[in-house]
Design an enzyme around this catalytic site. Structure first.
Site, PDB file in Angstrom:
ATOM      1  N   ASP A 131      11.805  -7.925  -5.132  1.00 17.06           N
ATOM      2  CA  ASP A 131      10.611  -7.512  -4.390  1.00 17.06           C
ATOM      3  C   ASP A 131      10.311  -6.072  -4.764  1.00 17.06           C
ATOM      4  OD1 ASP A 131       8.630  -6.853  -2.570  1.00 17.06           O
ATOM      5  OD2 ASP A 131       9.544  -7.952  -0.913  1.00 17.06           O
ATOM      6  N   ARG A 174       7.131  -4.615  -3.991  1.00 18.93           N
ATOM      7  CA  ARG A 174       5.901  -4.219  -3.304  1.00 18.93           C
ATOM      8  C   ARG A 174       6.021  -2.795  -2.783  1.00 18.93           C
ATOM      9  NH1 ARG A 174       5.467  -9.376   0.625  1.00 18.93           N
ATOM     10  NH2 ARG A 174       7.737  -9.056   0.529  1.00 18.93           N
TER      11      ARG A 174
END
Length: 270
Positions: free
Chosen positions: A225, A227
């Site tokens: 991840d 983000r």
């Protein structure tokens, strides 16, 4: 007899010549056609890299996918840890317009990340133009405890209608909630948790042969991840929103936003 034999011999030579020519043409044409097919096949294999994966198992296929994708810089996740309590805005307001939809009448508010923000993110696979959607019936400006959904772009679901995830349904649910109760959706261009569309498709290809999401990303050398939410505090500050009720089921998102200094009064499950 001599004349007859000569005639027959002449006919025989003529017939032999005809038959020889016929078979020669058949053989030549067959060879040419076969050669053409071979050339076409080699071109197809070369263009599609099939000669590397034919008769090989899924591991070889996954290695080919891994080699074909681009490297994603690990600095993509750095922004999550940044403190944006500074004079410089991470995201700059650009414009706002009406957004009539099947769900209701909204306002669409566009931002663009500052150059400093873009350099810190350092991830070519994400966009730099976040947006805010809010109901024209319930403007959230200058409020506290505002319901906010921070939603990451998902083209495969929201545009192509993929059933591999429920991102489209979550976005629809959030917009319905905002239309009825007020609040806002902050839409970030972070396809595939920040790895981008092409890398996301590569990960999907590995999932097709049995890997789960995390293992697929790991195998491809991609972060699980990456983000970033560095633009969110700047956007909320611009709208005068002091605190939020975060619309999420993701504890990690709560933690990362809290680290950025956001005041989260409560959460709203999706």
């Amino acid at each position: 007899r001599i004349g007859f034999f000569s005639l027959n011999n002449s006919k025989m030579r003529f017939t032999t010549a005809i038959l020889s020519s016929y078979f020669f043409l058949r053989i030549t044409n067959g060879f040419a056609a076969s050669h053409s097919r071979n050339v076409q096949t080699k071109v197809f294999l070369r263009n599609h890299d099939i000669n590397r994966i034919a008769n090989q198992d899924d591991i070889a296929i996954s290695e080919m996918i891994k080699k074909n994708i681009g490297d994603l810089k690990s600095t993509a996740a750095v922004t999550v840890e940044l403190d944006w309590h500074s004079k410089e805005k991470a995201s700059i307001y650009i414009a706002e317009t009406n957004l009539p939809t099947d769900i209701g009448h909204f306002r669409l508010r566009a931002y663009r990340n500052s150059l400093d923000m873009q350099e810190l993110i350092n991830n070519e696979h994400v966009g730099n133009e976040p947006a805010v959607i809010y109901s024209s019936k319930h403007p959230p400006f200058g409020e506290f405890g505002v319901p906010v959904r921070i939603h990451d772009q998902c083209i495969t679901s929201e545009v192509f209608g993929s059933k591999r995830c429920d991102c489209k349904e979550q976005l629809k649910m959030a917009l319905e909630y905002v239309d009825e109760h007020g609040g806002a959706v902050i839409y970030l261009q972070q396809e595939g948790r920040g790895i981008g569309l092409a890398n996301k498709v590569a990960a999907y290809a590995l999932q097709d042969i049995g890997l789960d999401t995390v293992d697929a990303n790991t195998h491809l050398g991609l972060p699980e991840d990456c983000r970033h939410y560095g633009a969110v505090p700047s956007i909320l500050e611009d709208m005068g929103i002091d605190s939020i009720k975060l619309m999420t089921n993701n504890p990690r998102k709560i933690s990362k936003l809290s680290e950025l200094g956001l005041k989260i009064d409560d959460t709203i499950p999706m």
